[in-house]
Write an enzyme that holds these catalytic residues in place. Structure first.
Site, mmCIF file in Angstrom:
data_model
loop_
_atom_site.group_PDB
_atom_site.id
_atom_site.type_symbol
_atom_site.label_atom_id
_atom_site.label_comp_id
_atom_site.label_asym_id
_atom_site.label_seq_id
_atom_site.Cartn_x
_atom_site.Cartn_y
_atom_site.Cartn_z
ATOM 1 N N ASP A 38 35.846 -91.678 125.298
ATOM 2 C CA ASP A 38 34.939 -90.918 124.433
ATOM 3 C C ASP A 38 34.408 -91.777 123.287
ATOM 4 O OD1 ASP A 38 35.858 -88.875 126.021
ATOM 5 O OD2 ASP A 38 36.571 -87.609 124.379
ATOM 6 N N HIS A 184 39.561 -93.560 123.718
ATOM 7 C CA HIS A 184 38.347 -93.677 122.891
ATOM 8 C C HIS A 184 37.896 -95.133 122.784
ATOM 9 C CE1 HIS A 184 39.990 -89.777 121.680
ATOM 10 N NE2 HIS A 184 38.773 -89.452 121.283
HETATM 11 ZN ZN LIG Z 1 34.704 -87.601 120.261
#
Ligand SMILES: [Zn+2]
Length: 228
Positions: A38, A184
């Site tokens: 992400d 992430h």
């Molecule tokens: Zn996010």
């Protein structure tokens, strides 16, 4: 306080289905995992991560922020060119945009448009920032024709970038058949150092493979269409 905590769990909890279907794993007992990343693209970390995945021939799903993709359009195109799947992670990743239905709807629509302008595909997989999914968010996602996607945070403290081996160990603890693991390659729409995450992914893939796992993308795991 207890009520607030409960409201938080129902609206934000990764596996909470109270506000509507919010798939966080695939319906399988096979040792298959979807790695998801992400908050990118975020350079140089996203490119280095793509190198790591390419060396190991691992497909992944990238939930990108429209504003970040506008900063690094070549990286978004590379994600697709290398066989990964592109998902929508909103236009701006700004918290206040999720508080009202019109703001939320616009984040879904404009995030998809930004990614489409850059890549030529309009992603239908939508992961709300912070996994924030009160009823109006899920309603807006459904109205857009997108599929909401949750997952399991691979390492709760990843945002602080602890040593890579800790991230690898934490992710291994959470690996299950059908898991959608969340990592992430950026931080919201702000970028930032993701060196430890990038360093954690190679050993994570290698160790999961020794445990018999193989890798797939979220659309295949959940049986939904990736693009319009
Ligand atoms: Zn996010």
């Amino acid at each position: 306080m207890a009520l607030l905590a409960l409201a938080y769990r129902l609206g934000f909890g990764a596996s909470s289905q109270v506000c509507g279907p919010f798939p966080y794993r695939g319906p399988t007992s096979e040792r298959v995992i979807a790695l998801t990343f992400d908050d990118g693209p975020n350079e140089p970390w996203t490119s280095r991560l793509l190198d790591v995945l390419a060396r190991r021939d691992v497909p992944a799903t990238f939930f990108q922020v429209g504003r970040c993709a506008q900063r690094h359009p070549d990286v978004t195109r590379r994600v697709l060119a290398e066989g990964h799947v592109l998902g929508n992670h909103s236009l701006s990743h700004a918290f206040h945009r999720y508080l009202t239905q019109p703001g939320q709807d616009e984040e879904v629509r404009r995030g998809q448009e930004a990614l489409h302008d850059i890549s030529g595909v309009a992603p239908l997989l939508y992961r709300p920032p912070w996994l924030c999914h009160p009823p109006w968010v899920l309603r807006g996602v459904a109205r857009s024709g997108s599929s909401p996607v949750s997952g399991t945070f691979a390492a709760p403290l990843e945002v602080l970038q602890p040593a890579a081996h800790r991230l690898t160990d934490a992710a291994l603890d959470r690996a299950r058949p059908g898991a959608v693991l969340i990592l992430h390659d950026g931080r919201e729409a702000r970028g930032g150092d993701r060196s430890q995450t990038v360093a954690a992914v190679g050993p994570l893939v290698d160790r999961l493979r020794t445990h018999g796992y193989r890798f797939t993308t979220v659309d295949r795991l959940l049986g939904v269409r990736p693009y319009l």
